[in-house]
Design a protein around this motif. Sequence first.
Motif, PDB file in Angstrom:
ATOM      1  N   ALA A   1       0.826  -1.210   0.000  1.00 34.10           N
ATOM      2  CA  ALA A   1       0.000   0.000   0.000  1.00 34.10           C
ATOM      3  C   ALA A   1       0.858   1.256   0.000  1.00 34.10           C
TER       4      ALA A   1
ATOM      5  N   GLY B   1      -7.779   7.318   0.170  1.00 28.59           N
ATOM      6  CA  GLY B   1      -8.000   5.994  -0.404  1.00 28.59           C
ATOM      7  C   GLY B   1      -7.355   4.899   0.418  1.00 28.59           C
ATOM      8  N   GLY B   2      -6.162   5.161   0.929  1.00 30.72           N
ATOM      9  CA  GLY B   2      -5.479   4.178   1.762  1.00 30.72           C
ATOM     10  C   GLY B   2      -6.208   3.899   3.063  1.00 30.72           C
TER      11      GLY B   2
ATOM     12  N   THR C   1      -9.365   1.834   2.428  1.00 28.97           N
ATOM     13  CA  THR C   1      -8.998   0.439   2.154  1.00 28.97           C
ATOM     14  C   THR C   1      -8.657  -0.284   3.454  1.00 28.97           C
TER      15      THR C   1
ATOM     16  N   LEU D   1     -11.757  -1.374   5.176  1.00 32.40           N
ATOM     17  CA  LEU D   1     -12.301  -2.582   4.557  1.00 32.40           C
ATOM     18  C   LEU D   1     -11.583  -3.831   5.076  1.00 32.40           C
TER      19      LEU D   1
ATOM     20  N   ILE E   1      -4.931  -6.441   3.562  1.00 31.87           N
ATOM     21  CA  ILE E   1      -5.690  -5.248   3.182  1.00 31.87           C
ATOM     22  C   ILE E   1      -5.682  -4.222   4.307  1.00 31.87           C
ATOM     23  N   TYR E   2      -5.794  -4.701   5.533  1.00 27.44           N
ATOM     24  CA  TYR E   2      -5.780  -3.839   6.708  1.00 27.44           C
ATOM     25  C   TYR E   2      -4.493  -3.008   6.782  1.00 27.44           C
TER      26      TYR E   2
ATOM     27  N   ALA F   1      -3.128  -1.346   4.597  1.00 31.00           N
ATOM     28  CA  ALA F   1      -3.219  -0.069   3.870  1.00 31.00           C
ATOM     29  C   ALA F   1      -3.471   1.082   4.830  1.00 31.00           C
TER      30      ALA F   1
END
Length: 430
Positions: A77, A96-97, A100, A103, A126-127, A129
Amino acid sequence: MNKGLSDSDIQAYIDDPAKKEALYKKTLWIVVLSQIFGGAGLAAGITVGALLANDLLGTEGYAGLPIGLLTFGSAMAAYTVGRSSQRFGRRLGLSGGFLTGGLGAIGVISAAAFENIPLLFLSFLIYGAGTASNLQARYAGTDLAGKDQRAKAVSIALVSTTFGAVAGPNLVGVMGEFAVMVGVPALAGPFILAAAAYVLAGIVLFLFLKPDPLLVAEKIAAVEKASIDPAHSGDVLQYNRRGVVIGAAVMVTAQIVMVAVMTMTPVHMGAHGHGLEAVGLVISLHIAAMYLPSLVTGVLVDRVGRGKMAIAAGVTLLLAGLGGALAPGESLFWMVVALVLLGLGWNFGLISGTSMLVDSTEPAVRAKTQGAVDVLVALSGAAGGILSGMVVAGTSYAFLSIAGGILALLLLPAVYWMNRGSVHGIELGK
């Protein structure tokens, strides 16, 4: 590319230093607010990530894997956030980071609820990011700062992270109870907080980080260069390679030592009979030491020098390693001392290394260079997190702590050899 900023807008910032200073201060306030939320988000994974993996996998040998995956995801990321920030500005890149990362936190909650280990690992990636965005937000405050303001700007961003990051671990018990109430495992509770915090951080940056500080700084630098040397106004702006290497080395070393020791501390404490409340206290004080001293550290880095504070980071991390190795596992007090020193050493290293990096880059290449360096920082943390569990399983927590301290000590000859002259003030391109 105009990027939404007219020549008259940029000229106004050049002609009126007070206007530029006002935008600099506004940017800092927006970064502060986003970092408060972001700090709460990153604290969840640090506090219970290893415990959650230990619970689902049934072995501590892979307890460091979630933190390793988180930091590896942060590395991926960091590159994306850096490149997108360079192209579109800090506002879109950072927001955006954070979104994400939110999410990813939702994915961790789902994985814990359904005991889905592949989903858990993917969600930690994903975390990460959110962690990358939280760290890169420190750069946003430096875009419009003068050379003697840069370390202080970094420190303001970091110290604001403290409010959320310290509150997060101390809410482990409360969020655990809330998680049970809504039908998910207690250890997933902190990630409910993380999801909300990261989303809020992203919204704050998206709505309020206008005009974008990096885009303003980039155009100001281009206009000023053109006015000084019109014949070379289109040249690619350079960066100081030596300064970038030194800054990266300092941050990478501090990160790998801090993540490795910190990751296995909750497991080590659990093996010696400490409960979640004690673990939360130690980690919260550790995180406080990572961020709270930042205002003082920033002043010292600006006044004493980047290189000297990098050496102080190495010495402090060595003391933390020795403290962790020698502290009785049953002693809450000595665990606190060791982890506070660990956080303080990381703080010294991050602020001094970041300042070296900002000093050594022009706005036109700054964000992507920072993103590339943060990739290395995150990958070093990933290595530390993944290997820490294996090292402890094969040897001991004491061995891990001593090894980390010795690695940090290597900063002293490295900084001395590479930084015989001061990085602060070296001309770009040399």
